[in-house]
Design a protein around this motif. Structure first.
Motif: not given
Length: 364
Positions: A122-124, A229-234, A245-247
């Motif tokens: 859905v995020r594509y 999977h978050v890929e980055s904690m920042d 996805k950052s939401r």
């Protein structure tokens, strides 16, 4: 040795070479390769000193695999035995409906069956898409199908175990609109595969579900490891690279990780951390430390350019400098070693395989 910094000089050289291979690739043919998809790159699959390794295929790489199975650079033997993974027998089969097995699941590394059970997300949309991801590129290219049914996956998994000695399986999914974010279909697929091949250990991968009961449902279905999977904690990096996805807030991720550790157990939960998206190295290592203290394995991989992604096709982002990858990987390996946490102790999945990371070479 007490930690990664105590590696003998020869072992440090091996870690350094594996970092360079991950970034510069190798000149070689590879009967088993992966192009497109969610990442991390267009790789060939090899066995390096007995361990699976996913290495970019690069005709301009200084690294060469000789006919005798040795890794060389500028003609010098680097001390690695390397062999391409043999094309699996299950790739030659198809379902009664005529769907090729290799469109349903792929061999990763030397003994891992991997599939994306739903190849859409859905995020594509370009404004939402993770910039390192090309999940729908392989669908557009006709090398996979949009939805893998439980029955299909059970059929392929049974053949892969019987014919090719596959020992564990990874099931990931594109994110759905539902509260479960794809976890319900994953659970159905896990249950079917475990019924067909009870001894096959399975890792599932999905975003944090809105209702954390879905994590228990995945375990009850038969999965024994999970990747969230978050890929980055920042958060700044997340907003730039993963606008949709950052939401999903870091608080939601932390709640999901803690629940997953409660359900699946210490060191049976993992998350990708991608090096090369602009994160501060010290902050990246501190993020890994937080994960380890929770019982979550931080699977550190370098960003590698992948055709079909926005990062490569639009942003022209290069691979990170090898010194940065080496530094972050080695420091995270030291933290993992001190915690007694090894990827190979996971029941199944990316950390158990280790082919896309250098952590296993570094002792973690």
């Amino acid at each position: 040795m007490d930690n990664a910094s105590a590696l003998a000089p020869a072992d440090r050289d091996r870690v350094s070479t594996r970092v360079s291979l991950a970034l510069l690739g190798v000149r070689s043919d590879a009967p088993v390769r992966r192009t497109g998809g969610a990442g991390p790159s267009d790789d060939g699959h090899f066995v390096v000193d007995g361990e699976g390794a996913a290495i970019p295929l690069n005709p301009n790489s200084p690294y060469v695999i000789t006919a005798s199975g040795r890794l060389t650079r500028d003609g010098a033997d680097l001390g690695f035995d390397v062999a391409p993974v043999v094309r699996p027998k299950f790739y030659d089969l198809q379902t009664d409906e005529g769907v090729a097995y290799d469109k349903i699941a792929k061999l990763h590394g030397k003994n891992v069956l991997a599939t994306t059970v739903v190849q859409t997300c859905v995020r594509y949309d370009e404004s939402e898409r993770c910039r390192f991801c090309a999940i729908e590129a392989s669908l557009d290219a006709g090398t996979t199908i949009a939805v893998k049914t439980p029955a299909m996956l059970a059929e392929v998994a049974e053949a892969a175990v019987r014919l090719d000695g596959v020992t564990h399986m990874v099931m990931t999914t594109g994110t759905s609109n539902g509260w479960d974010r794809g976890a319900k279909h994953l659970a159905r697929c896990v249950r079917a595969v475990k019924a067909a091949v009870p001894q096959l250990e399975i890792q599932v991968q999905c975003e944090p579900p809105a209702d954390l009961q879905a994590i228990t449902d995945l375990y009850d279905a038969g999965a024994r490891s999970i990747g969230i999977h978050v890929e980055s904690m920042d958060d700044d990096v997340r907003r730039r690279w993963m606008p949709g996805k950052s939401r999903v807030s870091m608080d939601e991720y932390r709640a999901a990780w803690r629940e997953a550790v409660r359900v699946f157990g210490w060191n049976q939960v993992s998350t990708y951390l991608i090096v090369g998206m602009g994160e501060d190295p010290d902050e990246a290592v501190e993020g890994a430390r937080e994960l380890i203290e929770m019982g979550v394995y931080p699977f550190v991989v370098p960003f590698r350019p992948l055709k079909g992604t926005l990062a490569t096709d639009v942003d022209k982002v290069p691979a990170p400098h090898r010194a940065v990858v080496d530094d972050i990987t080695s420091r995270v390996a030291q933290l993992l070693h001190a915690a007694g946490m090894r990827g190979e102790d996971q029941k199944a999945g990316c950390a158990a395989c280790g082919a896309c990371s250098i952590l296993k070479t570094a002792g973690a």
